[in-house]
Design a protein around this motif. Structure first.
Motif, PDB file in Angstrom:
ATOM      1  N   LYS A 510       0.844  -1.141  -0.108  1.00 36.03           N
ATOM      2  CA  LYS A 510       0.175   0.091  -0.145  1.00 36.03           C
ATOM      3  C   LYS A 510       1.034   1.212   0.046  1.00 36.03           C
ATOM      4  N   ASN A 511       0.583   2.121  -0.795  1.00 35.46           N
ATOM      5  CA  ASN A 511       1.319   3.300  -0.901  1.00 35.46           C
ATOM      6  C   ASN A 511       2.531   3.306  -1.506  1.00 35.46           C
ATOM      7  N   LYS A 512       3.068   2.184  -2.031  1.00 34.93           N
ATOM      8  CA  LYS A 512       4.455   2.024  -2.717  1.00 34.93           C
ATOM      9  C   LYS A 512       4.385   2.059  -4.313  1.00 34.93           C
ATOM     10  N   ASN A 513       5.406   2.087  -4.805  1.00 40.42           N
ATOM     11  CA  ASN A 513       5.319   2.051  -6.366  1.00 40.42           C
ATOM     12  C   ASN A 513       4.690   0.867  -6.868  1.00 40.42           C
ATOM     13  N   PRO A 514       3.826   1.051  -7.586  1.00 40.15           N
ATOM     14  CA  PRO A 514       2.907  -0.172  -7.993  1.00 40.15           C
ATOM     15  C   PRO A 514       3.538  -1.033  -9.093  1.00 40.15           C
ATOM     16  N   ILE A 515       4.674  -0.521  -9.782  1.00 40.55           N
ATOM     17  CA  ILE A 515       5.514  -1.033 -10.856  1.00 40.55           C
ATOM     18  C   ILE A 515       6.762  -1.384 -10.313  1.00 40.55           C
ATOM     19  N   GLY A 516       6.768  -2.972 -10.166  1.00 45.61           N
ATOM     20  CA  GLY A 516       7.882  -3.675  -9.872  1.00 45.61           C
ATOM     21  C   GLY A 516       8.904  -4.331 -10.738  1.00 45.61           C
ATOM     22  N   VAL A 517       9.709  -5.048 -10.381  1.00 45.65           N
ATOM     23  CA  VAL A 517      10.660  -5.855 -11.466  1.00 45.65           C
ATOM     24  C   VAL A 517      10.399  -7.511 -11.122  1.00 45.65           C
ATOM     25  N   TYR A 518      10.701  -8.353 -12.037  1.00 42.84           N
ATOM     26  CA  TYR A 518      10.715  -9.664 -11.899  1.00 42.84           C
ATOM     27  C   TYR A 518      12.200 -10.433 -12.314  1.00 42.84           C
ATOM     28  N   PHE A 519      12.152 -11.582 -11.825  1.00 43.27           N
ATOM     29  CA  PHE A 519      13.471 -12.481 -12.227  1.00 43.27           C
ATOM     30  C   PHE A 519      12.364 -13.869 -12.701  1.00 43.27           C
ATOM     31  N   GLN A 520      12.454 -14.562 -13.965  1.00 45.39           N
ATOM     32  CA  GLN A 520      11.944 -15.869 -14.476  1.00 45.39           C
ATOM     33  C   GLN A 520      13.136 -16.709 -14.190  1.00 45.39           C
ATOM     34  N   ASN A 521      12.413 -18.015 -14.146  1.00 43.77           N
ATOM     35  CA  ASN A 521      13.340 -19.261 -14.250  1.00 43.77           C
ATOM     36  C   ASN A 521      13.577 -19.414 -15.633  1.00 43.77           C
ATOM     37  N   PRO A 522      14.901 -19.521 -16.053  1.00 47.35           N
ATOM     38  CA  PRO A 522      15.171 -19.456 -17.338  1.00 47.35           C
ATOM     39  C   PRO A 522      14.889 -20.749 -17.939  1.00 47.35           C
ATOM     40  N   LEU A 523      14.944 -21.896 -17.095  1.00 44.35           N
ATOM     41  CA  LEU A 523      14.444 -23.025 -17.602  1.00 44.35           C
ATOM     42  C   LEU A 523      13.094 -23.382 -18.029  1.00 44.35           C
ATOM     43  N   LEU A 524      12.109 -22.391 -17.337  1.00 45.33           N
ATOM     44  CA  LEU A 524      10.796 -22.247 -17.738  1.00 45.33           C
ATOM     45  C   LEU A 524      10.319 -21.163 -18.959  1.00 45.33           C
ATOM     46  N   ILE A 525      11.328 -20.542 -19.473  1.00 43.65           N
ATOM     47  CA  ILE A 525      10.976 -19.516 -20.301  1.00 43.65           C
ATOM     48  C   ILE A 525      10.258 -20.210 -21.631  1.00 43.65           C
ATOM     49  N   THR A 526       9.432 -19.574 -22.238  1.00 47.08           N
ATOM     50  CA  THR A 526       8.802 -20.023 -23.446  1.00 47.08           C
ATOM     51  C   THR A 526       8.685 -18.953 -24.379  1.00 47.08           C
ATOM     52  N   THR A 527       8.338 -19.158 -25.421  1.00 42.72           N
ATOM     53  CA  THR A 527       8.077 -17.836 -26.522  1.00 42.72           C
ATOM     54  C   THR A 527       7.451 -16.817 -26.211  1.00 42.72           C
ATOM     55  N   TYR A 528       6.194 -17.438 -25.191  1.00 42.61           N
ATOM     56  CA  TYR A 528       5.284 -16.266 -24.575  1.00 42.61           C
ATOM     57  C   TYR A 528       5.927 -15.442 -23.661  1.00 42.61           C
ATOM     58  N   SER A 529       6.314 -16.062 -22.621  1.00 41.62           N
ATOM     59  CA  SER A 529       7.106 -15.583 -21.429  1.00 41.62           C
ATOM     60  C   SER A 529       8.462 -14.700 -21.812  1.00 41.62           C
ATOM     61  N   ALA A 530       8.937 -15.017 -22.711  1.00 39.83           N
ATOM     62  CA  ALA A 530      10.163 -14.267 -23.107  1.00 39.83           C
ATOM     63  C   ALA A 530       9.755 -12.909 -23.728  1.00 39.83           C
ATOM     64  N   ASP A 531       8.362 -12.690 -23.862  1.00 43.35           N
ATOM     65  CA  ASP A 531       7.903 -11.365 -24.060  1.00 43.35           C
ATOM     66  C   ASP A 531       7.777 -10.702 -22.845  1.00 43.35           C
ATOM     67  N   PRO A 532       8.638  -9.601 -22.676  1.00 42.36           N
ATOM     68  CA  PRO A 532       8.590  -8.844 -21.265  1.00 42.36           C
ATOM     69  C   PRO A 532       7.278  -8.488 -20.779  1.00 42.36           C
ATOM     70  N   ARG A 533       6.309  -8.272 -21.842  1.00 38.18           N
ATOM     71  CA  ARG A 533       4.839  -7.510 -21.424  1.00 38.18           C
ATOM     72  C   ARG A 533       4.016  -8.949 -20.820  1.00 38.18           C
ATOM     73  N   MET A 534       4.514 -10.034 -21.218  1.00 39.87           N
ATOM     74  CA  MET A 534       3.334 -10.962 -20.928  1.00 39.87           C
ATOM     75  C   MET A 534       3.744 -12.179 -19.707  1.00 39.87           C
ATOM     76  N   CYS A 535       4.589 -11.708 -18.862  1.00 41.97           N
ATOM     77  CA  CYS A 535       5.056 -12.542 -17.666  1.00 41.97           C
ATOM     78  C   CYS A 535       4.021 -13.328 -17.044  1.00 41.97           C
ATOM     79  N   TYR A 536       3.864 -14.629 -17.026  1.00 44.03           N
ATOM     80  CA  TYR A 536       2.793 -15.111 -16.162  1.00 44.03           C
ATOM     81  C   TYR A 536       3.046 -15.034 -14.682  1.00 44.03           C
ATOM     82  N   ILE A 537       4.134 -14.814 -14.188  1.00 45.11           N
ATOM     83  CA  ILE A 537       4.169 -14.695 -12.678  1.00 45.11           C
ATOM     84  C   ILE A 537       3.641 -13.270 -12.017  1.00 45.11           C
ATOM     85  N   CYS A 538       3.681 -12.448 -13.180  1.00 42.27           N
ATOM     86  CA  CYS A 538       3.311 -11.160 -12.781  1.00 42.27           C
ATOM     87  C   CYS A 538       1.711 -11.237 -12.589  1.00 42.27           C
ATOM     88  N   ASN A 539       0.959 -12.089 -13.209  1.00 43.03           N
ATOM     89  CA  ASN A 539      -0.452 -12.066 -12.943  1.00 43.03           C
ATOM     90  C   ASN A 539      -0.874 -12.292 -11.422  1.00 43.03           C
TER      91      ASN A 539
END
Length: 656
Positions: A510-539
């Motif tokens: 609450k009251n913090k910057n709403p946009i953070g950052v993330y790190f993916q498991n490189p072994l689980l990256i697919t063509t879709y999650s490689a797109d920085p806009r569409m990271c599943y873990i951000c959901n």
């Protein structure tokens, strides 16, 4: 829950009110009966609120501005007919629409286990992206598929790009009067039910026109429309290779950008209002530019080469003919040409044609010709298997073709043309990872409307015989199976979030910057999650509060070595990649890890998501004040100290 019900009903009511006003110039039209009039009011209200929202937040620089021209075009066409204005309220159709609205909300509650005390489903993975878009499109004021990038000085470009914005801008309008509710929840429990209600109204109106029913609404068209709006390829859950034929408005709302206008087109065409049908066809590519190479050539052919003699001949059994004098229909293509030229000019002068999906090497070493032929043959076969009742229904209609009117055949021809051009476009684009979108976003809505149209025609024509009973029976079985499948784990339950975890995160952020950052498991990256806009873990962030999303803080430096070359453009546009590039050009670059910390400090990042199976860099960990673990996914949430002191030796704390 009460806020969802209130917001959904208010959205439905305002959509009807807007449509009521936009319909006034056409209210003297006598060729459309009550159900069709109600549907057109809802559809025009949807288009009107979408366009108004886009114009307001972008200052007029929106692809939806073309809809204003097309509406004015329709108004001028209608004005020449000198029809008196009439006022009406379609209360029976309205009650049916409200019933579907609240029924769909109930369906969504059940499907996502909304009342479970322990966890909630995040629904389809793309919804997190769409929810973030509807939060940040108004803030950015620029039509891009990553509007939150526009808030970072290194990645802000102010250039528009092609995408499907009509659904997002309508959802923006709904989210605006929701009172600041969670955007993902508004998307699932308000936006989608309203679209389903509009789609239902369109199917019931189409069924009534095809069956030539008049008077009050009756159970046959209501039942056909109810199951029709939820129908999909009923064999898709059993066979993975049929999954692409499993979409409807409930599971993939963006197909409404074709299904709702196409219902308008077919109704207008069946009622002999062809000029207006062409104008609606010209709108579809503005709603989703992906449909431009599908819809425009299909209706260009319809406008030029097919002209029902019913327009000049009173014989009700006139059969389909090719227009012997195409020049008489040239005026019908002007709207289509306007749409095409407007799209090209808009993106050429105000933006670019960047779709963040680059061409890549063809799979399995096969040639382009091989994949082209495979797409052209395999796609129709899969469609035949998924929607086999449709082909049985239309096979029976073809067998009885001498009984059908020319307009009914012309609608069938338009469906075939749409399927053909969607398959052709997908085949031509088979070296793009998103090329399949052309056919799945066309095949499903055309098939669903086709089944409703075919059943409506069978209800009208009093043909005896077991073929008719078999066709109607299989269509009913497909509809029932498809509806039942929606209550299983199929399609929309990608992951779950612990409600206790979500509540803690909501308080801590609450009251913090709403946009953070993330790190993916490189072994689980697919063509879709490689797109920085569409990271599943951000959901999972969408379950914790409004505006929360995250940027990739581990993008590739050398895009030539990227495992997913089709995502080069997407990564090159991301904030951290541009931050790295700027540091290197200015001589500030002191290493990748140092750049990560510099990005965190420069943009006031307050939290980090770390996917299960990977770890955050040491510098980030040393800046961590609090650490939580989401129990279902194993994702870690790191809340950072402010300011970040990377030399701190204090370990992160975990709240009990």
């Amino acid at each position: 829950m009460q806020n969802f019900l209130t917001t959904a009903f208010l959205s439905w009511l305002l959509t009807y009110a807007a449509g009521w006003l936009l319909w006034l110039p056409f209210s003297g039209q006598r060729k459309l009966e009550g159900a069709s009039v109600f549907f057109f009011k809802m559809a025009l209200g949807w288009i009107g609120l979408t366009t108004l929202s886009a114009l307001y937040y972008t200052g007029g620089i929106t692809i939806m501005s073309g809809a204003v021209v097309l509406y004015a075009w329709a108004w001028l066409t209608n004005r020449r007919e000198r029809q008196p204005v009439q006022f009406s309220l379609e209360w029976r159709e309205g009650l049916a629409g409200v019933f579907i609205l609240f029924s769909t909300i109930g369906v969504q509650f059940i499907r996502n286990q909304y009342f479970d005390p322990d966890f909630t489903w995040l629904s389809y993975c793309d919804y997190g992206v769409y929810a973030t878009m509807i939060e940040y499109l108004p803030k950015a004021g620029v039509e891009v598929s990553w509007p939150w990038y526009e808030l970072f000085d290194v990645s802000a470009r102010g250039l528009v790009q092609p995408y499907h914005y009509a659904d997002s801008w309508y959802a923006v309008a709904i989210n605006t009067w929701s009172g600041g509710e969670n955007a993902l929840a508004i998307y699932i429990y308000c936006f989608i039910p309203v679209l389903v209600s509009i789609g239902f109204s369109g199917l019931s109106a189409l069924c009534r026109v095809a069956a030539r029913r008049s008077g009050p609404l009756a159970w046959p068209e209501l039942a056909v429309a109810f199951f029709g709006v939820f129908i999909h390829g009923c064999l898709a859950p059993a066979f993975k290779f049929l999954h692409a034929h499993s979409l409807n408005i409930l599971t993939s709302p963006k197909i409404a950008l074709l299904s709702i206008p196409l219902a308008m087109i077919w109704i207008l065409w069946l009622r002999g209002l062809r000029p207006y049908a062409i104008l609606v066809a010209a709108f579809i590519p503005l709603a989703n530019v992906l449909y431009a190479p599908v819809v425009l050539p299909a209706f260009f052919i319809m406008a030029i080469f097919f002209k029902s003699r019913l327009a000049v001949n009173a014989n009700p059994t006139t059969r389909l003919v090719v227009n012997a004098n195409p020049t008489t229909s040239i005026s019908g293509v002007f709207a289509l040409l306007f749409s095409a030229l407007f799209i090209v000019a808009f993106y050429y002068f105000l933006g670019n044609f960047d779709t963040s999906s680059d061409p890549t090497t063809l799979r399995e070493g096969h040639s382009y010709a091989y994949w082209f032929l495979r797409r052209m043959t395999a796609t129709p076969v899969r469609h035949l298997i998924s929607y086999f009742p449709l082909y049985l229904v239309f096979g029976l209609l073809f067998y009885k073709r001498k009984k059908l009117l020319a307009r009914e055949w012309e609608v069938g021809v338009s469906a075939i043309l749409l399927l053909f051009f969607s398959t052709l476009t997908a085949a031509l684009m088979n070296n793009f990872s998103e090329g399949f979108q052309f056919h799945i976003l066309t095949y499903n809505p055309v098939s669903q409307l086709g089944i409703v149209l075919g059943v409506g025609l069978l209800l009208y024509y009093n043909w005896a015989g077991w073929w008719k009973r078999l066709a109607l029976g299989l269509a009913a079985i497909q509809a029932i199976v498809a509806f039942a499948v929606l209550f299983t784990s199929f399609h929309q339950r990608d992951s779950a979030v612990d409600k206790t975890f979500a509540a803690k995160v909501s308080i801590l952020l609450k009251n913090k910057n709403p946009i953070g950052v993330y790190f993916q498991n490189p072994l689980l990256i697919t063509t879709y999650s490689a797109d920085p806009r569409m990271c599943y873990i951000c959901n999972l962030l969408k379950a914790t509060g409004p505006g929360r999303w995250a940027n990739d803080l581990a993008v590739h430096e050398d895009l030539d070595q990227l495992s997913f070359p089709e995502r080069k453009t997407a990564i090159a546009n991301s904030p951290f990649y541009r931050f790295l590039d700027k540091q290197k050009k200015s001589g500030e670059y002191a290493g990748y890890a140092a750049a990560q910390l510099a990005f965190v400090d420069r943009y006031g990042v307050d939290y980090v998501l770390v996917e299960n199976g990977t770890t955050a860099p040491r510098g980030i960990l040393s800046c961590t004040d609090t650490l939580l673990v989401e129990p279902y996914s194993g994702t870690q949430l790191l809340i950072l100290k402010r300011p970040c002191v990377s030399s701190s030796s204090q370990p992160p704390t975990t709240p009990r």
